[in-house]
Design a protein around this motif. Structure first.
Motif, PDB file in Angstrom:
ATOM      1  N   LYS A  69       0.856  -1.193   0.000  1.00  0.00           N
ATOM      2  CA  LYS A  69       0.000   0.000   0.000  1.00  0.00           C
ATOM      3  C   LYS A  69       0.887   1.237   0.000  1.00  0.00           C
ATOM      4  CE  LYS A  69      -3.052   2.690   3.114  1.00  0.00           C
ATOM      5  NZ  LYS A  69      -3.858   2.699   4.357  1.00  0.00           N
TER       6      LYS A  69
ATOM      7  N   MET B 196       0.283  10.829   8.722  1.00  0.00           N
ATOM      8  CA  MET B 196      -0.168  10.047   7.563  1.00  0.00           C
ATOM      9  C   MET B 196       0.768  10.155   6.359  1.00  0.00           C
ATOM     10  SD  MET B 196      -2.488   8.013   8.252  1.00  0.00           S
ATOM     11  CE  MET B 196      -2.064   7.778   9.963  1.00  0.00           C
TER      12      MET B 196
ATOM     13  N   GLU C 242      -9.282   3.468   2.586  1.00  0.00           N
ATOM     14  CA  GLU C 242      -8.830   3.499   1.185  1.00  0.00           C
ATOM     15  C   GLU C 242      -7.772   2.446   0.878  1.00  0.00           C
ATOM     16  OE1 GLU C 242      -7.505   5.205   3.518  1.00  0.00           O
ATOM     17  OE2 GLU C 242      -5.364   5.052   3.100  1.00  0.00           O
TER      18      GLU C 242
ATOM     19  N   VAL D  90     -16.173  -0.930   4.609  1.00  0.00           N
ATOM     20  CA  VAL D  90     -15.891  -0.947   6.050  1.00  0.00           C
ATOM     21  C   VAL D  90     -16.895  -1.859   6.754  1.00  0.00           C
ATOM     22  CG1 VAL D  90     -14.862   1.339   6.211  1.00  0.00           C
ATOM     23  CG2 VAL D  90     -17.324   1.099   6.447  1.00  0.00           C
TER      24      VAL D  90
ATOM     25  N   LYS E 265     -10.014  13.007   8.125  1.00  0.00           N
ATOM     26  CA  LYS E 265      -9.479  12.685   9.450  1.00  0.00           C
ATOM     27  C   LYS E 265      -9.448  13.945  10.311  1.00  0.00           C
ATOM     28  CE  LYS E 265      -6.297   8.925   8.152  1.00  0.00           C
ATOM     29  NZ  LYS E 265      -6.917   7.860   8.964  1.00  0.00           N
TER      30      LYS E 265
ATOM     31  N   ASN F  58     -16.880   4.694   3.681  1.00  0.00           N
ATOM     32  CA  ASN F  58     -15.954   5.619   4.332  1.00  0.00           C
ATOM     33  C   ASN F  58     -14.722   5.762   3.438  1.00  0.00           C
ATOM     34  OD1 ASN F  58     -13.940   6.777   6.015  1.00  0.00           O
ATOM     35  ND2 ASN F  58     -15.007   6.042   7.846  1.00  0.00           N
TER      36      ASN F  58
ATOM     37  N   ASP G 283      -2.577  10.307   3.507  1.00  0.00           N
ATOM     38  CA  ASP G 283      -3.962   9.885   3.742  1.00  0.00           C
ATOM     39  C   ASP G 283      -4.678  10.924   4.601  1.00  0.00           C
ATOM     40  OD1 ASP G 283      -6.347   8.590   4.138  1.00  0.00           O
ATOM     41  OD2 ASP G 283      -5.520   7.005   5.437  1.00  0.00           O
TER      42      ASP G 283
ATOM     43  N   ASP H 278       1.805   6.642   5.361  1.00  0.00           N
ATOM     44  CA  ASP H 278       0.785   5.684   4.911  1.00  0.00           C
ATOM     45  C   ASP H 278       1.188   4.942   3.627  1.00  0.00           C
ATOM     46  OD1 ASP H 278      -1.563   4.453   5.663  1.00  0.00           O
ATOM     47  OD2 ASP H 278      -2.831   5.752   4.438  1.00  0.00           O
TER      48      ASP H 278
ATOM     49  N   ASP I 130     -12.044   6.951   4.090  1.00  0.00           N
ATOM     50  CA  ASP I 130     -10.803   6.769   4.851  1.00  0.00           C
ATOM     51  C   ASP I 130     -10.370   5.294   4.900  1.00  0.00           C
ATOM     52  OD1 ASP I 130      -8.603   7.518   6.274  1.00  0.00           O
ATOM     53  OD2 ASP I 130      -9.663   7.838   8.183  1.00  0.00           O
TER      54      ASP I 130
ATOM     55  N   THR J 215      -0.119  -0.172   5.972  1.00  0.00           N
ATOM     56  CA  THR J 215      -0.511   0.558   7.179  1.00  0.00           C
ATOM     57  C   THR J 215      -2.027   0.683   7.081  1.00  0.00           C
ATOM     58  OG1 THR J 215      -0.069   2.574   5.919  1.00  0.00           O
ATOM     59  CG2 THR J 215       1.653   1.850   7.435  1.00  0.00           C
ATOM     60  N   LEU J 216      -2.710  -0.430   7.392  1.00  0.00           N
ATOM     61  CA  LEU J 216      -4.107  -0.548   6.969  1.00  0.00           C
ATOM     62  C   LEU J 216      -5.123  -0.034   7.974  1.00  0.00           C
ATOM     63  CD1 LEU J 216      -5.434  -1.518   4.354  1.00  0.00           C
ATOM     64  CD2 LEU J 216      -5.955  -3.677   5.485  1.00  0.00           C
ATOM     65  N   THR J 217      -4.920  -0.355   9.263  1.00  0.00           N
ATOM     66  CA  THR J 217      -5.962   0.014  10.237  1.00  0.00           C
ATOM     67  C   THR J 217      -5.389   0.562  11.543  1.00  0.00           C
ATOM     68  OG1 THR J 217      -6.054  -2.173  11.306  1.00  0.00           O
ATOM     69  CG2 THR J 217      -7.477  -1.830   9.378  1.00  0.00           C
ATOM     70  N   GLY J 218      -6.051   1.583  12.078  1.00  0.00           N
ATOM     71  CA  GLY J 218      -5.733   2.060  13.422  1.00  0.00           C
ATOM     72  C   GLY J 218      -6.046   0.972  14.441  1.00  0.00           C
TER      73      GLY J 218
HETATM   74  N1  BES Z   1      -3.931   4.764   7.041  1.00  0.00           N
HETATM   75  C1  BES Z   1      -5.004   4.482   7.926  1.00  0.00           C
HETATM   76  C2  BES Z   1      -4.612   3.536   9.057  1.00  0.00           C
HETATM   77  C3  BES Z   1      -3.587   4.038  10.030  1.00  0.00           C
HETATM   78  C4  BES Z   1      -3.976   4.599  11.237  1.00  0.00           C
HETATM   79  C5  BES Z   1      -2.251   3.911   9.758  1.00  0.00           C
HETATM   80  C6  BES Z   1      -3.028   5.028  12.135  1.00  0.00           C
HETATM   81  C7  BES Z   1      -1.304   4.343  10.663  1.00  0.00           C
HETATM   82  C8  BES Z   1      -1.693   4.901  11.855  1.00  0.00           C
HETATM   83  C9  BES Z   1      -6.151   3.837   7.152  1.00  0.00           C
HETATM   84  O1  BES Z   1      -6.273   4.241   5.826  1.00  0.00           O
HETATM   85  C10 BES Z   1      -7.406   4.245   7.832  1.00  0.00           C
HETATM   86  O2  BES Z   1      -7.693   5.397   7.839  1.00  0.00           O
HETATM   87  N2  BES Z   1      -8.107   3.275   8.395  1.00  0.00           N
HETATM   88  C11 BES Z   1      -9.309   3.535   9.076  1.00  0.00           C
HETATM   89  C12 BES Z   1     -10.313   2.485   8.663  1.00  0.00           C
HETATM   90  C13 BES Z   1     -11.708   2.783   9.111  1.00  0.00           C
HETATM   91  C14 BES Z   1     -12.265   3.979   8.396  1.00  0.00           C
HETATM   92  C15 BES Z   1     -12.553   1.550   8.832  1.00  0.00           C
HETATM   93  C16 BES Z   1      -9.044   3.471  10.570  1.00  0.00           C
HETATM   94  O3  BES Z   1      -8.221   2.657  10.990  1.00  0.00           O
HETATM   95  O4  BES Z   1      -9.607   4.279  11.286  1.00  0.00           O
END
Ligand code: BES
Ligand code: MN
Ligand code: ZN
Length: 490
Positions: free
Chosen positions: A254, A274, A338, A425, A266, A334, A259, A277, A336, A364-367
């Protein structure tokens, strides 16, 4: 790019020690045993090392610990770094000792007296990995970093053993630089250029531009970049060091250069983080660099999706439905979420085009993975027990934290959409798992696959085992070992 510090190897020359003007490193065992060169340092300093041992200070040291004697009398050195290391040290202990030295070193020259150290090449790799600083965006930083020389027995052999390890360190640095770069410098175009520059290492590089991605039908990936002025791209790196015709290992990354969350914007606090990302793509690029530098005898293809997630009048809206290259439709609840939209298209493309023996994606997919595992371990999801075990062993051997997480069709209900084949999501619960379940829909049942969620490990706020705070390069060493152990045998 930031290149690892120069390290040279020579025979032990005791008479060279007294006049050396940088830092001198000596190794000492837990019981306080001094080797030949440490005894010379002890003599020059009129017994400073013996006094250190007698004081009980050495008894308190564990392997990898370091104590500094500053401005020692009797030597030209600025400091003597005393490192605890057992005579029969294992790879990770030797590397840890190197890490301690790399940290203490700063910009100073270092002479490491490693004539009786069992794995000096691992010490060298540890020094290289830790002695990292991202200075590309500072003006006042004076760039001169003095080199490392190591006195060892059989320097030619040590040099040969160290070469592939230092190649891996260079791959790690490549990843850290990419992850550290701000998004106005590392645009999608600049990222693709840095990848293309690796042609000089023997990698075959192809960059697919937007018109091509459109004709391929990558509607999910393209939808992420609609709001950005930077063009979306897919960069492909091929390393064909293995047997002709052998199916490659595919590494998928990715590469969201920034992001913002898109229209699902966000919050401002912490959004600057980000810039990292694109960490998954950074690890893929760094691993490919390491494999090329050490001329790995394996076929590996790295594919990264380079996009920027921005809000604008052209950006994808929540509620939009987009079509993946595979043909499935996705309702974007959502914008976000992505990363999975980027990955699903390049994972499908990788399987169509390269018929890989196995596939690993990094993102770096999910918080949520940070909530689950913090910053020490990445989340590991897999459809294949054996492949997963092999990877976990590689990560463990390299000291890169990884933890097996579940996949289960039970989570699929959370991705049901009223109007499309799926939504992007699944709600707050099990956020990392529903993201992985989403990706799994784009993986063929007969392709062993691992998904690595590196949101917690790609960049950190405190120093780690091998890296100062900031970008870690997590994953380059584990993937390099996976290639060495599972694809280079025979
Ligand atoms: N790039 C973020 C995830 C992320 C969060 C990476 C913190 C590094 C540190 C990802 O694209 C994202 O925003 N994920 C969302 C998904 C949600 C909208 C389902 C998230 O984790 O909040
Ligand atoms: Mn996001
Ligand atoms: Zn993201």
């Amino acid at each position: 790019m930031t290149t690892p510090v120069t390290i040279t190897f020579a025979e032990t020359d005791l008479d060279h020690i007294a006049g050396f003007e940088g830092r001198v490193a000596v190794f000492i065992t837990e019981e306080g045993k001094l080797d030949l060169s440490a005894r010379r340092v002890n003599r020059l300093t009129k017994g400073a090392l013996n006094r250190m041992i007698d004081s009980g200070a050495v008894a308190k040291m564990k392997p990898g610990d370091l104590t500094t004697l500053n401005w020692p009398a009797g030597m030209a050195a600025k400091a003597v770094d005393v490192v605890c290391l057992e005579r029969n040290a294992k790879t990770d202990e030797a590397r840890k000792a190197g890490v301690a030295l790399g940290k203490a070193k700063g910009k100073d020259a270092l002479l490491a007296l490693a004539g009786q150290v069992r794995r000096p090449e691992d010490v060298a790799q540890g020094i290289a990995l830790r002695a990292y600083k991202f200075t590309a965006r500072k003006t006042a930083e004076d760039e001169v970093v003095e080199p490392v020389s190591m006195m060892v027995s059989k320097p030619a052999e040590v040099e040969a053993a160290a070469a592939p390890l230092l190649a891996v360190a260079e791959g790690v640095f490549f990843t850290r630089d990419l992850v550290s770069e701000p998004a106005n410098h590392l645009t999608t175009t600049e990222f693709a250029k840095r990848i293309s520059d690796m042609k000089s290492l023997g990698l075959k590089v192809t960059v697919l531009e937007e018109d091509k991605l459109e004709s391929l039908g990558m509607g999910c990936l393209l939808s992420v970049g609609f709001g950005s002025a930077s063009p979306s791209k897919v960069a492909i790196m091929e390393w064909n060091g293995g047997k002709k015709g052998d199916a490659p290992l595919a590494l998928i990354g990715k590469g969201v250069v920034f992001d913002t969350g898109g229209i699902s914007l966000k919050p401002a606090a912490g959004m600057e983080d980000m810039t990292m990302d694109m960490g998954g793509a950074g690890v893929v690029a760094g691993t490919m660099r390491a494999l090329a530098l050490r001329k790995a005898k394996a076929n590996v293809v790295g594919i990264v999706g380079l996009v920027e997630n921005m809000p604008s009048e052209r950006a994808t809206r929540p509620g939009d439905v987009v079509t993946s290259m595979k043909g499935d439709t996705v309702e974007v609840i959502n914008t976000d979420a992505e990363g999975r939209l980027v990955l699903c298209d390049i994972m499908h493309y990788a399987q169509e085009t390269y018929k890989p023996a196995a596939m690993v994606d990094l993102a770096t997919l999910t918080g949520a993975i940070i909530i689950a595992l913090g910053h020490d371990k990445a989340g590991v999801f897999s459809n294949d027990e054996e492949f997963c075990k092999t990877f976990l062993k590689s990560a463990e051997a390299e000291g890169e934290g990884a933890w097996h997480m579940p996949l289960d069709p039970a989570y699929d209900d959370l991705l049901k959409s009223n109007i499309a084949d799926m939504k992007n999501v699944g709600g707050r619960a099990a956020g990392s798992i529903t993201a992985a379940q989403f990706l799994k829909r784009f993986v063929r049942d007969d392709v062993p696959w691992i998904h690595l969620d590196i949101a917690g490990t790609a960049s950190v706020k405190a120093e780690t085992a091998y890296a100062p705070k900031g970008a870690t390069g997590w994953g380059v060493m584990a993937l390099n070992r996976l290639v060495a152990d599972a694809y280079e045998q025979g």
